[in-house]
Design a protein around this motif. Sequence first.
Motif, short mmCIF file in Angstrom:
data_model
loop_
_atom_site.label_atom_id
_atom_site.label_comp_id
_atom_site.label_asym_id
_atom_site.label_seq_id
_atom_site.Cartn_x
_atom_site.Cartn_y
_atom_site.Cartn_z
N HIS A 91 -17.61 -3.73 7.66
CA HIS A 91 -16.30 -4.37 7.87
C HIS A 91 -16.31 -5.67 7.09
CE1 HIS A 91 -12.49 -4.93 10.09
NE2 HIS A 91 -12.75 -6.20 9.85
N ARG A 109 -2.91 -6.29 0.56
CA ARG A 109 -3.97 -5.66 1.36
C ARG A 109 -4.73 -4.62 0.53
NH1 ARG A 109 -6.03 -1.76 4.19
NH2 ARG A 109 -4.69 -0.29 3.09
N THR A 113 -4.23 -6.77 7.94
CA THR A 113 -4.94 -5.53 8.27
C THR A 113 -3.99 -4.34 8.24
OG1 THR A 113 -4.57 -5.56 10.66
CG2 THR A 113 -6.44 -6.82 9.84
N ASP A 114 -4.56 -3.15 8.21
CA ASP A 114 -3.78 -1.93 8.34
C ASP A 114 -3.59 -1.63 9.83
OD1 ASP A 114 -2.35 0.25 7.53
OD2 ASP A 114 -4.00 1.28 6.55
N ASP A 119 -10.83 -4.90 6.39
CA ASP A 119 -10.85 -3.46 6.63
C ASP A 119 -12.29 -2.98 6.78
OD1 ASP A 119 -9.86 -0.97 7.11
OD2 ASP A 119 -8.89 -0.70 5.16
N TRP A 121 -12.23 -6.13 14.79
CA TRP A 121 -10.96 -6.67 14.30
C TRP A 121 -10.70 -8.06 14.89
CZ3 TRP A 121 -9.08 -4.08 10.36
CH2 TRP A 121 -9.41 -2.73 10.24
#
Length: 470
Positions: free
Chosen positions: A118, A323, A187-188, A89, A164
Amino acid sequence: MVSEWVKEEMGSLDMGDKRLNKRLMHIITETSKQPGKSINRQFHTRKEMQACYRFHSNNLVNEEKIIAPHKKMTLNRAKKFPVVLCPSDTTSLNYTTRKGLKDSGYISSNNAQGFFMHATIAVTPERLHLGVIDQKIWAREKEKKANLVHRDLRPIEEKESYRWLEAYRITCKFAKSCKDTQVVHITDKEGDIFEVFAERESRQQEGCAAHFLMRCNHNRTVYLKNKKTSTLFKELKKNTPLGQISFELEVDGVIRAVVQNIYALTATIKSPDSEKSLSINSFCLEEIDPPEGCEPICWYLITSLPIGTVEEIEKAVKYYLCRWEIETFFKTIKSGCKIEEKSLRKAERLFSAFAIISIIAWRLNYLLHISRLMPEISCEFYFERSEWKAGTIAATRNKIPPGTAPNMGTMMEYITQLGGHQKCKNSLEAGIKALWVGLSSLGNYADAWDLFGPEVNHKEDLFVKKRCAQ
């Protein structure tokens, strides 16, 4: 004196100068004792404080060299587990009030200044933190209005969303290095980009692909067998539910029971800018009969993990809930270690401090979870003699020091008690905040023990006796 855990964690350190290696280990040791204090208050003498500032301004110092030994140890720890989850994230670091800081960028529309970080970390399904796999820090530049129109036409490498894809590639390299471990990249919604799915497919052919698991951000177009098209969410709910999942959820301080239907689908999607197609697994959890006035809780997730049975989907949900550990990691960095209050004037100096703080944030979360998973092991494996002796006396108010080290469960109770957590019948488990506050107090007690404790006095008595005998 350098802590034993620092010597073990940073054993392969190579800053290009042995003096810098020694200085870094000392900085990590002292910073870990008082993670939330300013640099001026983390060290005992002016000489030590100045040495820390000189370290950060040295041209040989950078964040990659600092965190490299920790990444190596993270990989070694991951190899011992059958499944490792890699939450990833981004967080913002606000330095708007630091007017003298150079090279920061804007982090919001109101012109707040700072950096973005990140990070990808490794945890077990039991939420034991194994370490940092990778972290990238950058300052965002304001885009010219002329360029905003063409943002969608740019290649992925020129977009911020490229982070990402980069994070997934690094996770794949991590998975390749521990072949006997199943690695899952989590990941979200922001991580829901087609390029990650395509990367997984190409790396799978090479035999070095990590699984992915993420929340859906797009109700994508899916291509059916009869050559017609539909949308992902619509097709998911057309299927017969595989089963149900139930749990309790706290909303606005009220705990309510939640029962959800499970829907699963394997669908074909295409790239938004090409005709490339691939297959993905997706599943939906939709609440049945929510309380009056409450919106039904509905989650859509995409994954490369198998979803053929209720048990497999329940396992994927359990993985996804981990997460949250990346959020706890960021909380530890920002609130526990107070990374946004560090007073260094240049970005490159701050970046080296970020690397040190990330190692300490991992250590704090590791201690918290190892004490929950293995409460019976001796705390001597994780704490210095002065720490467990002084900490036990401070928490119990028993002036007689213990003869043997307490176990990790007991020691963690002592530390979190120093951090303000009082254990009682209906209390929740102590969290990361109680730990970092307690460790700051423990650091003070341990220093006092080293300086004035009975073991020091005993050594001085022996010295006096020897001088008198002469």
